[in-house]
Design a protein around this motif. Structure first.
Motif, PDB file in Angstrom:
ATOM      1  N   TYR A 163      27.658  -4.680 -15.801  1.00 33.35           N
ATOM      2  CA  TYR A 163      28.306  -5.721 -15.547  1.00 33.35           C
ATOM      3  C   TYR A 163      27.968  -6.442 -14.177  1.00 33.35           C
ATOM      4  CZ  TYR A 163      30.196  -4.406 -20.144  1.00 33.35           C
ATOM      5  OH  TYR A 163      30.744  -4.037 -21.152  1.00 33.35           O
ATOM      6  N   TRP A 164      27.186  -7.408 -13.911  1.00 33.17           N
ATOM      7  CA  TRP A 164      27.106  -8.239 -12.672  1.00 33.17           C
ATOM      8  C   TRP A 164      28.114  -9.400 -12.616  1.00 33.17           C
ATOM      9  CZ3 TRP A 164      23.209  -5.413 -14.968  1.00 33.17           C
ATOM     10  CH2 TRP A 164      22.624  -4.538 -14.190  1.00 33.17           C
ATOM     11  N   CYS A 165      29.123  -9.648 -11.982  1.00 32.66           N
ATOM     12  CA  CYS A 165      29.973 -10.442 -12.237  1.00 32.66           C
ATOM     13  C   CYS A 165      30.093 -11.609 -11.023  1.00 32.66           C
ATOM     14  CB  CYS A 165      31.483  -9.758 -12.255  1.00 32.66           C
ATOM     15  SG  CYS A 165      31.747  -8.698 -13.360  1.00 32.66           S
ATOM     16  N   HIS A 166      29.799 -12.793 -11.229  1.00 27.46           N
ATOM     17  CA  HIS A 166      29.804 -13.881 -10.075  1.00 27.46           C
ATOM     18  C   HIS A 166      31.106 -14.761 -10.358  1.00 27.46           C
ATOM     19  CE1 HIS A 166      25.587 -12.539 -11.430  1.00 27.46           C
ATOM     20  NE2 HIS A 166      25.414 -12.615 -10.155  1.00 27.46           N
ATOM     21  N   ASP A 167      31.248 -15.488  -9.157  1.00 28.11           N
ATOM     22  CA  ASP A 167      32.145 -16.645  -9.086  1.00 28.11           C
ATOM     23  C   ASP A 167      31.487 -17.730  -9.683  1.00 28.11           C
ATOM     24  OD1 ASP A 167      30.798 -17.333  -7.124  1.00 28.11           O
ATOM     25  OD2 ASP A 167      32.345 -16.712  -5.641  1.00 28.11           O
ATOM     26  N   ARG A 168      32.231 -18.916  -9.752  1.00 30.25           N
ATOM     27  CA  ARG A 168      31.981 -20.101 -10.073  1.00 30.25           C
ATOM     28  C   ARG A 168      30.738 -20.854  -9.210  1.00 30.25           C
ATOM     29  NH1 ARG A 168      36.428 -24.186 -11.413  1.00 30.25           N
ATOM     30  NH2 ARG A 168      36.967 -22.356 -12.794  1.00 30.25           N
ATOM     31  N   ALA A 169      30.507 -20.206  -8.225  1.00 26.70           N
ATOM     32  CA  ALA A 169      29.678 -20.854  -7.149  1.00 26.70           C
ATOM     33  C   ALA A 169      28.316 -19.957  -7.448  1.00 26.70           C
ATOM     34  CB  ALA A 169      30.140 -20.790  -5.576  1.00 26.70           C
ATOM     35  N   GLY A 170      28.471 -18.868  -8.145  1.00 26.52           N
ATOM     36  CA  GLY A 170      27.220 -18.167  -8.456  1.00 26.52           C
ATOM     37  C   GLY A 170      27.224 -16.831  -7.214  1.00 26.52           C
TER      38      GLY A 170
END
Length: 256
Positions: free
Chosen positions: A114-121
């Motif tokens: 799983y590659w997990c990003h924040d709302r900004a990408g």
């Protein structure tokens, strides 16, 4: 089926993709042995899993029961429970997942990523979910710089091979997939690297036709993966490699 052009890249992945790949396991000590098999993996947004035509749905299902503790309502919810237990909040940012789907009722995922990003990408972290053939699972939290193809090290905490104890650490290179897939996991013990696993593949759009062709080439794909691992173990046992006792796996916060 909801499909894509194959050009989507994270963190804006919306269309699922397939990777036809070769998995290799190379052992250098105490015996030298290499085994390879071909399979395919799905690259999906767990918030928007593929929608297959009804006749094809048995070929690809993504169930929350197959990941993390198996009790969350969705895969994303299970991931967020795991991350929350470690003080990480993605604030609704996008996640991409590489995994086997459940095929004809069977699934076995030695490694789900799983590659997990924040709302900004921005990539915040990578989660590597490992399953063994004994029905146990363990998740490793890895730093975000793996998105640039750099290395990370984590202590081994799950009994995987019956021929290695639960010690040492993993050396992982897990860049987020693009047109090509290239993953490497090495076990480091006593100053050496007795085991290396690699996954190499090429991306194709997950069209109905591509799925049918891939399923024909690799029927019962997840069962074949499980069988290949067991056959590899039998080969090593018959050559005199001793089986080590399996310790009780300690439940993991946010997973069990």
């Amino acid at each position: 089926m909801r499909t894509g052009t194959g050009q989507d890249t994270a963190p804006g992945l919306r269309a699922p993709a397939l990777y036809r790949c070769t998995v290799a396991h190379a052992r250098t000590a105490p015996l030298r042995h290499t085994v390879r098999h071909r399979t395919y993996l799905w690259y999906v947004d767990p918030d928007r899993p593929p929608r297959l035509p009804r006749p094809l749905r048995p070929l690809a299902r993504f169930d929350a029961r197959d990941h993390f503790g198996g009790t969350a309502p969705t895969i994303r919810a299970g991931l967020e429970r795991f991350l929350a237990a470690r003080g990480i909040d993605l604030h609704g940012g996008p996640v991409t997942m590489l995994a086997h789907a459940r095929v004809l009722g069977h699934v076995f995922n030695p490694l789900t990523l799983y590659w997990c990003h924040d709302r900004a990408g921005t990539l915040r972290c990578v989660v590597a979910e490992v399953h063994n053939t004994y029905g146990e699972r363990h998740c490793y939290l890895l730093p975000s710089d793996l998105g640039e193809g750099q290395l990370a090290h984590v202590e081994k905490e799950l009994y995987v091979s019956p021929f290695f104890p639960v010690d040492g650490r993993y050396r992982m290179r897990l860049p987020e997939p693009g047109e090509r897939l290239g993953l490497t996991v090495q076990l480091e013990r006593d100053g050496g690297r007795p085991f290396t696993a690699t996954v190499r593949g090429e991306r194709t759009a997950a069209t109905t036709g591509a799925l049918l062709r891939t399923a024909v080439r690799h029927p019962l794909s997840t069962l074949a993966v499980s069988a290949a691992i067991r056959a590899h173990g039998a080969w090593l046992f018959l050559r005199g490699l001793p089986v080590l006792p399996r310790p009780r796996h300690q439940p993991q916060e946010g997973v069990e």
